[in-house]
Design a protein around this motif. Structure first.
Motif, PDB file in Angstrom:
ATOM      1  N   UNK A   1       0.796  -1.219   0.000  1.00  0.00           N
ATOM      2  CA  UNK A   1       0.000   0.000   0.000  1.00  0.00           C
ATOM      3  C   UNK A   1       0.821   1.258   0.000  1.00  0.00           C
ATOM      4  N   UNK A   2       1.704   1.399   0.996  1.00  0.00           N
ATOM      5  CA  UNK A   2       2.441   2.646   1.178  1.00  0.00           C
ATOM      6  C   UNK A   2       3.807   2.640   0.522  1.00  0.00           C
ATOM      7  N   UNK A   3       4.842   3.043   1.277  1.00  0.00           N
ATOM      8  CA  UNK A   3       6.193   3.075   0.708  1.00  0.00           C
ATOM      9  C   UNK A   3       6.649   1.687   0.283  1.00  0.00           C
ATOM     10  N   UNK A   4       7.417   1.643  -0.799  1.00  0.00           N
ATOM     11  CA  UNK A   4       7.951   0.360  -1.244  1.00  0.00           C
ATOM     12  C   UNK A   4       9.033  -0.136  -0.291  1.00  0.00           C
TER      13      UNK A   4
ATOM     14  N   UNK B   1       3.598  -3.935  -3.034  1.00  0.00           N
ATOM     15  CA  UNK B   1       3.122  -2.898  -3.955  1.00  0.00           C
ATOM     16  C   UNK B   1       2.951  -1.576  -3.210  1.00  0.00           C
ATOM     17  N   UNK B   2       2.941  -0.521  -3.986  1.00  0.00           N
ATOM     18  CA  UNK B   2       2.666   0.800  -3.455  1.00  0.00           C
ATOM     19  C   UNK B   2       1.843   1.575  -4.464  1.00  0.00           C
TER      20      UNK B   2
ATOM     21  N   UNK C   1       4.858  -2.287  -8.368  1.00  0.00           N
ATOM     22  CA  UNK C   1       4.797  -3.680  -7.919  1.00  0.00           C
ATOM     23  C   UNK C   1       6.222  -4.231  -7.854  1.00  0.00           C
ATOM     24  N   UNK C   2       6.499  -4.972  -6.782  1.00  0.00           N
ATOM     25  CA  UNK C   2       7.805  -5.617  -6.633  1.00  0.00           C
ATOM     26  C   UNK C   2       7.579  -7.127  -6.661  1.00  0.00           C
ATOM     27  N   UNK C   3       7.851  -7.756  -7.798  1.00  0.00           N
ATOM     28  CA  UNK C   3       7.602  -9.190  -7.925  1.00  0.00           C
ATOM     29  C   UNK C   3       8.600 -10.017  -7.101  1.00  0.00           C
TER      30      UNK C   3
ATOM     31  N   UNK D   1       7.366  -2.028 -12.513  1.00  0.00           N
ATOM     32  CA  UNK D   1       7.423  -3.403 -11.996  1.00  0.00           C
ATOM     33  C   UNK D   1       8.882  -3.740 -11.741  1.00  0.00           C
ATOM     34  N   UNK D   2       9.184  -4.100 -10.510  1.00  0.00           N
ATOM     35  CA  UNK D   2      10.534  -4.553 -10.143  1.00  0.00           C
ATOM     36  C   UNK D   2      10.553  -6.072 -10.210  1.00  0.00           C
TER      37      UNK D   2
END
Length: 337
Positions: free
Chosen positions: A259-262, A272-273, A312-314, A335-336
Motif C-alpha cells: 500500500x504505502x512506501x515500497x 506494492x505501493x 509492484x515488486x515481484x 514493476x521490479x
C-alpha cells in the motif's frame, strides 16, 4: 537653409524620444525578483521541492535572477510549521509553498489577512474540520494547490491487496493515532471490507513498543492471527522505526504487506505501493504558481488531483509467497522483477 535646420531639430527630437521610449520600455520589462518560502514538512514528500524548482526553471524562473527560495525542511511538527509560516509572512515573501496537510493549515493561518498566496502540495482536502479550501473547483481565499486523494487511494490499496491475497480474511491496518485523514480512509475501507466479508484489525498508536506488542499478540500456537497488512496514507508507515517493525513481522511470518512506501532505508520491500508521485506533484504546483505570478488569484484556480503511481515488486511478492496476476503487472507504472 531654415528648412534644413528645422529638419535637423525634428530629427534630433525624434531620436531623443525613441531612445527615451526604449529606455522606459526596458525598465518596464525588467523581471521582478520573486521570493518563495517553501515549508517542506515531511521528508517522504521532499522530491516535490526538486520537481517544483525544476518546472519553475522551465517556465523561466531562474534562481538568483528573478526568483529566490527560502526552503525550510522539517518533519511532522506543528509548532515548527507555525513558526516557519509566521517567519515567511514577516519576511513578506511573494508566495508560500507548503506540504503536507498540517503545514498547509498553519501556512494558511499565518497568511490570513495578507496578500500572500499559499500553494499546497499533498494536502488532504476532504477533511471538513480543517477548513482548508471551500471546494476543489473554487478553493477560495488566497489558496490552491495539489491535493492528496487519501480516501480514494485507501480504497484502491485495499482493492489491490485483496487481489494479491485473495484468501485473506483478516487484514491488519496500523495507523498513527490522531492523524486527521485516517478516519475518512477507515470509513471508506470499512464499507469496502464489509462488502467482501473481510475483517479489518484496526490499530492506532503513537508508540513503536505498542505496535510491537500488538504484532506479537497475533502469534499463537494455532497460527498467525492476520492474513495481510494494509498501509494507509498517514505518517506511521513512513517512519523507519514503525515500518521496520511491520516489515520484519511480514517477512518473518510470510504475511503480505502493501500500500504505502515500497521500502524505507532499504528495509523489507513492500509488494506494492500506490500513491501520487511527489516530484510530479511539485511540477504541477509550479504550474499553479506561474499562473498566480501572472495575475490569476490563487483562490480561483481549481485544486489539482494528481494521477497515482502504481508500483509492484515481484521479487518481494515471491519472497512472501504471493503470485502477482499478470493483469496487475500490466496496470503498474513500474514493476521490479
Amino acid at each position: 537653409m531654415a528648412h534644413t535646420k528645422n529638419f535637423q531639430k525634428v530629427w534630433v527630437l525624434s531620436t531623443f524620444l525613441i531612445i527615451a521610449t526604449l529606455m522606459l520600455s526596458g525598465c518596464g520589462t525588467q523581471k521582478k525578483m520573486y521570493r518563495v518560502g517553501i515549508l517542506a514538512g515531511m521528508a517522504a514528500f521532499a522530491p516535490a521541492v526538486d520537481g517544483f524548482k525544476s518546472k519553475m526553471a522551465e517556465l523561466g524562473y531562474v534562481e538568483g535572477q528573478n526568483i529566490s527560495y527560502d526552503i525550510q525542511s522539517t518533519d511532522v511538527d506543528v509548532e515548527t510549521y507555525k513558526s516557519v509560516s509566521q517567519k515567511f509572512v514577516a519576511d513578506k515573501v511573494d508566495l508560500i509553498l507548503s506540504f503536507p496537510t498540517e503545514a498547509s493549515v498553519e501556512a494558511k493561518a499565518a497568511a490570513q489577512g495578507t496578500d500572500i498566496p499559499v500553494v499546497f502540495i499533498f494536502a488532504f482536502t476532504d477533511i471538513e474540520e480543517l477548513d482548508l479550501i471551500d471546494s476543489i473547483r473554487e478553493p477560495g481565499g488566497n489558496m490552491t494547490g495539489v491535493r492528496y486523494p487519501s480516501s480514494e487511494i485507501a480504497s484502491k490499496r485495499l482493492e489491490i491487496l485483496l487481489q494479491l491475497a485473495p484468501d485473506a480474511k483478516r487484514v491488519f491496518v496500523p495507523y498513527l493515532n490522531g492523524y486527521p485523514s485516517t478516519p475518512y480512509q477507515l470509513d471508506i475501507i470499512r464499507q469496502q471490507a464489509a462488502s467482501k466479508d473481510i475483517e479489518l484489525i484496526e490499530f492506532g498508536t503513537t508508540s513503536p513498543q505498542e505496535l510491537q506488542a500488538e504484532l506479537e499478540s497475533f502469534v499463537t500456537p494455532d497460527g498467525i492471527g492476520i492474513d495481510a497488512i494494509l498501509m494507509l496514507a498517514e505518517p506511521l508507515v513512513n517512519n523507519p522505526e514503525f515500518y521496520s517493525l511491520l516489515g520484519k513481522f511480514s517477512y518473518d511470518h510470510q504475511i503480505p504487506i502493501g500500500g504505502g512506501p515500497m521500502s524505507i532505508e532499504g528495509q523489507y520491500r513492500s509488494i506494492f505501493g500506490i500513491r501520487p508521485d511527489s516530484r510530479s506533484a511539485g511540477e504541477q504546483g509550479a504550474l499553479l504558481v506561474d499562473k498566480i505570478f501572472n495575475g490569476t488569484p490563487a483562490g480561483t484556480l481549481p485544486v489539482i488531483t494528481p494521477d497515482n503511481y502504481f508500483q509492484i515488486d515481484t521479487q518481494a511478492a515471491q519472497q512472501l509467497g504471493v503470485t502477482v496476476p499478470e493483469s496487475l503487472q500490466k496496470m503498474a507504472d513500474e514493476v521490479t522483477r
